[in-house]
Design a protein around this motif. Structure first.
Motif, short mmCIF file in Angstrom:
data_model
loop_
_atom_site.label_atom_id
_atom_site.label_comp_id
_atom_site.label_asym_id
_atom_site.label_seq_id
_atom_site.Cartn_x
_atom_site.Cartn_y
_atom_site.Cartn_z
N UNK A 176 0.84 -1.21 0.00
CA UNK A 176 0.00 0.00 0.00
C UNK A 176 0.87 1.26 0.00
N UNK A 177 1.88 1.29 0.87
CA UNK A 177 2.72 2.49 0.96
C UNK A 177 3.54 2.69 -0.31
N UNK A 178 3.96 1.61 -0.92
CA UNK A 178 4.69 1.74 -2.19
C UNK A 178 3.79 2.35 -3.26
N UNK A 179 2.53 1.85 -3.32
CA UNK A 179 1.57 2.40 -4.29
C UNK A 179 1.31 3.88 -4.05
N UNK A 180 1.39 4.28 -2.81
CA UNK A 180 1.07 5.68 -2.49
C UNK A 180 2.32 6.54 -2.26
N UNK A 181 3.42 6.08 -2.85
CA UNK A 181 4.66 6.88 -2.84
C UNK A 181 5.16 7.20 -1.44
N UNK A 182 4.94 6.28 -0.55
CA UNK A 182 5.54 6.40 0.79
C UNK A 182 6.34 5.14 1.13
N UNK A 183 7.26 4.72 0.22
CA UNK A 183 7.95 3.44 0.45
C UNK A 183 8.88 3.47 1.66
#
Lengths: 245, 245
Positions: B31-38
């Motif tokens: 989820x965080x990768x998809x939302x640019x918070x990796x």
């Protein structure tokens, strides 16, 4: 695809999944023999006991009585049924009456039920939506091998069928819209109430539920139900095709 | 015979049967990768989300809020946890937040859970007694192959653990005395509350529930529980012997 969007199949149980009349008569016959009343017609006794099922639940549905689980109603109704057949229940130890009440936990499934459910379970959530209470349904399933994903029904919904709450709260518990459920039942009245709440409907005729002389109208569909299948194995074929699993 | 008279084993689930931390972290990382918070530490995020579990239930236990199923509490807590990790939940479509909330439905069991439960089920009624709601437990069981006889727990009892009602109503639903139940849990506080209600108790240490740096005290028994077993397979051995099945 006869049931578009359906994710859960919920089942009426007494009569639809299991043969209550033969099962109750089997245990009642042994009981009457033990109590020196071998002349009692055990099938007729089962019918008498069952005849008090709807009036007892109506006390709860009407609000005259708080929600009371079916084991308790069955136990009360047993005393009346014994009296009707010439036995004074006060002369019989309570533990024996409790044990006979649990005959409803030991009913056999119709022969197609376990193979049909086992296959349906690979594509759908399957659960009872019965007026039977949780431990009754649990003991029945464990004995008979009914592969439910959960035990739902009146005790979980705190409402007896055919009240709208019994169907709608079950959908809510599953986090689904009513149309994502299909009720599978041998009883037109149950299906009519479910349809009025927005559930899909499947009719399975059980021409022997009330014995060999059952009124043929009972095993005929009373409306254009979404699916009409001769048994659970055929239902699995209709919903899932003839491929594996 | 370490559990005389016990007929039902009821299980805590989050931490005892399934590894919630790894499962939530796995879905949160994607989820965080998809939302640019990796850069967000997904395990720390799982801990943050879980940390709001008890306070949210306490609102219900205290009576300040009517019974509300855990999926709803998890969804509310997710918004707070995202904010704490630098994401504004208002910027994310609700359907995505719902989907991430269902990460709790897709947790993997500890490796011994399915083989142990499968064996225990041949001698006992087995059911979750979790604060997770019915559809959460059902989806988890169907995905992971947990062979429950029924889904019990907070939603069925309408009470969150560790209130006495959560244990006592579960016994009542099973038509058993509290001592005929044994709670199996990795948490001393859950077992203490169950024991106070008269249930038998079994402790299973889960030293990795909170990750590799977990406080060792959490996986030590806090009382002389009726049974202490290293895992579910060993528990089956202890209760049922080494014979088949």
């Amino acid at each position: 695809m006869p049931l578009p969007g359906v994710r859960a199949l919920v089942f009426d149980v007494f009569g639809t999944v299991v043969d209550w009349r033969s099962g109750v008569a089997r245990e009642a016959a042994a009981f009457f023999t033990r109590h020196n009343h071998p002349h009692v017609d055990a099938s007729a006794f089962a019918d008498t006991w069952r005849a008090q099922y709807q009036p007892a639940m109506e006390e709860v549905r009407s609000g005259r009585r708080p929600f009371t689980r079916l084991d308790v109603l069955h136990r009360e109704n047993l005393a009346h049924a014994l009296s009707d057949h010439g036995l004074d229940p006060a002369t019989i130890p309570g533990a024996e009456l409790d044990e006979l009440t649990r005959a409803w936990h030991r009913l056999d499934p119709w022969p197609d039920a376990v193979p049909g459910l086992t296959r349906l379970r690979t594509a759908y959530i399957i659960a009872p939506l019965s007026n039977g209470n949780i431990i009754l349904m649990l003991n029945m399933a464990k004995r008979a091998g009914l592969p439910w994903d959960a035990i739902l029904g009146a005790e979980v919904a705190r409402a007896y069928k055919p009240t709208p709450d019994s169907y709608l709260r079950t959908a809510d518990i599953l986090a689904m819209a009513p149309a994502e459920l299909c009720l599978v039942a041998a009883h037109n009245s149950d299906l009519a109430a479910a349809r009025a709440c927005g559930l899909h409907t499947c009719f399975i005729p059980r021409p022997l539920e009330y014995g060999p002389n059952q009124n043929p109208a009972l095993s005929r569909p009373g409306q254009d139900w979404d699916v009409i299948a001769p048994d659970f194995v055929a239902l699995a074929e209709m919903l899932m095709g003839s491929g594996r699993p």
